[in-house]
Design a protein around this motif. Structure first.
Motif, PDB file in Angstrom:
ATOM      1  N   HIS A   6      83.006 124.555  86.513  1.00  9.12           N
ATOM      2  CA  HIS A   6      82.396 124.755  87.820  1.00  9.12           C
ATOM      3  C   HIS A   6      81.992 126.220  87.944  1.00  9.12           C
ATOM      4  N   ARG A  66      87.710 124.953  98.677  1.00 14.17           N
ATOM      5  CA  ARG A  66      87.284 123.842  99.534  1.00 14.17           C
ATOM      6  C   ARG A  66      86.252 122.962  98.825  1.00 14.17           C
ATOM      7  N   GLN A  67      85.488 123.564  97.894  1.00 10.47           N
ATOM      8  CA  GLN A  67      84.423 122.829  97.204  1.00 10.47           C
ATOM      9  C   GLN A  67      84.913 122.117  95.939  1.00 10.47           C
ATOM     10  N   LYS A  77      80.484 129.041  90.614  1.00 13.04           N
ATOM     11  CA  LYS A  77      80.162 129.467  91.981  1.00 13.04           C
ATOM     12  C   LYS A  77      78.968 130.418  91.890  1.00 13.04           C
ATOM     13  N   PRO A 102      76.509 127.836  96.623  1.00 10.88           N
ATOM     14  CA  PRO A 102      76.681 126.563  95.901  1.00 10.88           C
ATOM     15  C   PRO A 102      77.756 126.648  94.822  1.00 10.88           C
ATOM     16  N   LEU A 103      78.377 125.508  94.564  1.00  5.69           N
ATOM     17  CA  LEU A 103      79.282 125.352  93.430  1.00  5.69           C
ATOM     18  C   LEU A 103      78.664 124.297  92.521  1.00  5.69           C
ATOM     19  N   PRO A 131      78.059 128.956 102.834  1.00  6.87           N
ATOM     20  CA  PRO A 131      78.797 128.967 101.569  1.00  6.87           C
ATOM     21  C   PRO A 131      77.834 128.865 100.397  1.00  6.87           C
ATOM     22  N   GLU A 165      86.024 129.594  99.765  1.00  5.53           N
ATOM     23  CA  GLU A 165      84.950 128.603  99.704  1.00  5.53           C
ATOM     24  C   GLU A 165      85.120 127.696  98.493  1.00  5.53           C
ATOM     25  N   ALA A 166      85.409 128.302  97.346  1.00 12.85           N
ATOM     26  CA  ALA A 166      85.497 127.529  96.102  1.00 12.85           C
ATOM     27  C   ALA A 166      86.607 126.488  96.159  1.00 12.85           C
TER      28      ALA A 166
END
Length: 400
Positions: free
Chosen positions: A61, A218-219, A63, A44-45, A42, A215-216
Motif C-alpha cells: 500500500h 483508517r484507510q 500513501k 489517496p492510498l 485525505p 489517515e493511513a
C-alpha cells in the motif's frame, strides 16, 4: 548497505517530550488544524497487487502525498502547520490570553502576524510549505535555498510572496545561514531539522506528519507488518515510526529507514551510534533527501523505534519512479518525484536480496506500507528521468 538497529536505546520508550509531541492528543490537534485548510482531503492510498506478487510480498500500500493540500508533497503538513501554531502562540502572548485557531483571521491576530517574519532553509518542499503558511496568516517569509535547488522549485516557493535568498554550498550550509541571518534580523526560524538548543519548532514540524499515519490506518485493511520510509534529516521517518510505536505498541510494524547512498547521514549515524555529519560528495538525484547531518530530535526517536537502516543507489530511485509510472496488471499509475519513490526503492532492493529478506522477515505474508512523499515537484526533472510528462502518467486514470 544495510544494518539493523544496535543502539543501546533501541526498543526503549520514547523520550517523554517526543512521546508528547508525537502522541495521540497532538495528532488529533493536527487533524483539527487541517479541517481549517482549503483543499484539505485525505490523500489517496493505493494498492499494488501486481508489484506485491512480483516482489513476493502479501500486499503493498502506498500513501500518495503528491495530492497533499495542493503543494504536491508531504511537507504541506508541516511547515504551514508550524507557522500557524507559532503565530497563534505569539498572538496569545501579546494579547495575554489563549488564542485558538478559529481566531486566525481576526484583525488583532492578523495585525500581530504582519509583524512577524518566518525563515527556513529548504531543498524545495519545506520552504514552499512555510511560505504558504506565512501567506495564510499574513506573515512574511524568507526562504534560503542552496545552489542545488532548481529554478522551478525556487519559482514554486516565490509564488507565495516569499523573499528568496540563495546560499552557496549544500542544504546544511543553507541551514546554517538561515539560522545566522535570522538571529541578526529577529526572524523566527521554522526548520525541519534540529540542533542543540533548537528542538521545539522542529518537533512541531514533525508533529504535522502524524496526519499521514492517522489517515493511513483508517484507510488500510489492517496494520502493516513492514514500513519503508525515506529520510533526509529524518523528520518524516521519525514522526511515522514514533506515532506508530505509540499507537500500536508491541504490534508495531518493522520500520526501515531508507537513505540515498550519496547522502546517508542517518545510516552513518546508526552505524556510529551517535549523530554524525558526513562529507558532501556527488549530488544525489534524490534532491529532497540530500542532507548530510541528521536532525537531533529525529535521531532520538529513530534510535528507539527504527528497526533497520539501509541505502539505495541512484538507479534504484529512478527505477522506482519508472515502475510506478508504468504499472502492470491492475496496479494504478502513480507520479512519484525523485525522492518520493525512495521508500519503494528500499523495498525493491530488500526483496531482491535473500539475506536482507531474511533479516527483515519479508515474505509472502508481509503487508508493506510506503509513503510516496512527493509528486513531480520539478516537472522537467521528472520528465527527463521517466520519459513522460507527469500529466501523461496520470492521464489513463483520468480517462477512466
Amino acid at each position: 548497505m544495510f544494518l539493523t538497529n544496535e543502539h543501546p536505546d533501541y526498543r526503549k520508550p520514547l523520550d517523554p517530550v517526543d512521546a508528547e509531541t508525537l502522541g495521540t492528543k497532538a495528532a488529533e490537534e493536527v487533524e483539527r488544524y487541517l479541517t481549517y485548510r482549503d483543499n484539505h482531503a485525505p490523500t489517496p492510498l493505493h494498492t499494488l497487487p501486481a508489484l506485491a506478487s512480483e516482489l513476493g510480498v502479501g500486499t503493498i500500500h502506498i500513501k500518495d502525498e503528491g495530492f497533499r493540500l495542493g503543494l504536491g508533497s508531504f511537507k504541506a503538513l508541516s511547515g504551514s502547520y508550524a507557522v500557524i501554531r507559532l503565530v497563534l502562540e505569539e498572538a496569545g502572548r501579546r494579547l495575554g490570553r489563549p488564542v485558538d485557531l478559529v481566531e486566525l483571521h481576526a484583525p488583532e491576530v492578523r495585525s500581530i502576524a504582519s509583524g512577524m517574519t518566518v525563515a527556513c532553509a529548504t531543498d524545495g518542499n519545506h520552504g514552499r510549505s512555510v511560505a504558504q503558511g506565512a501567506r495564510l496568516v499574513g506573515a512574511r517569509a524568507a526562504i534560503f535555498v542552496h545552489s542545488g535547488v532548481s529554478r522551478e522549485r525556487v519559482a514554486a516557493i516565490a509564488r507565495f510572496g516569499a523573499q528568496m535568498i540563495r546560499v552557496e554550498g549544500t542544504y546544511d550550509d543553507s541551514v546554517a545561514e538561515a539560522a545566522r541571518a535570522s538571529a541578526e534580523m529577529g526572524w523566527t526560524v521554522v526548520s525541519d531539522t534540529s540542533w542543540p538548543g533548537y528542538e521545539r519548532i522542529p518537533g512541531l514540524v514533525m508533529q504535522g506528519y502524524t496526519a499521514i499515519v492517522r489517515e493511513a490506518l483508517r484507510q488500510l485493511p489492517g496494520p502493516p507488518t513492514h514500513v519503508f520510509v525515506q529520510a533526509g534529516v529524518g523528520g518524516v521517518a521519525a514522526a511515522i515510526a514514533g506515532h506508530l510505536a505509540i499507537l500500536l505498541g508491541d504490534r508495531r510494524p518493522t520500520f526501515i529507514v531508507v537513505d540515498p547512498a550519496r547522502a546517508a547521514c542517518l545510516f552513518e549515524t546508526a552505524r556510529a551510534g551517535h549523530p554524525v555529519r558526513i562529507d558532501h560528495g556527488e549530488p544525489t538525484v534524490m534532491a529532497m533527501l540530500e542532507c548530510y547531518e541528521p536532525s537531533l530530535v529525529a535521531w532520538r526517536v529513530l534510535s528507539r523505534v527504527a528497526d533497520a537502516f539501509m541505502t539505495v543507489d541512484e538507479e534504484d530511485a529512478v527505477a522506482a519512479m519508472n515502475r510506478l509510472a508504468r504499472p502492470v496488471g491492475d496496479d494504478p499509475a502513480i507520479v512519484a518525484g525523485e525522492s518520493g519513490g525512495a521508500g519503494l526503492a528500499g523495498l525493491m532492493r530488500a526483496a531482491a536480496d535473500p539475506a536482507m529478506r531474511a533479516r527483515l522477515a519479508v515474505d509472502a505474508k508481509s503487508h508493506v506500507f510506503i509513503v510516496n512523499t512527493e509528486g513531480a515537484t520539478d516537472p522537467s526533472r521528472y520528465a527527463a528521468l521517466v520519459g513522460m510528462a507527469p500529466a501523461d502518467v496520470v492521464a489513463p486514470l483520468a480517462a477512466e
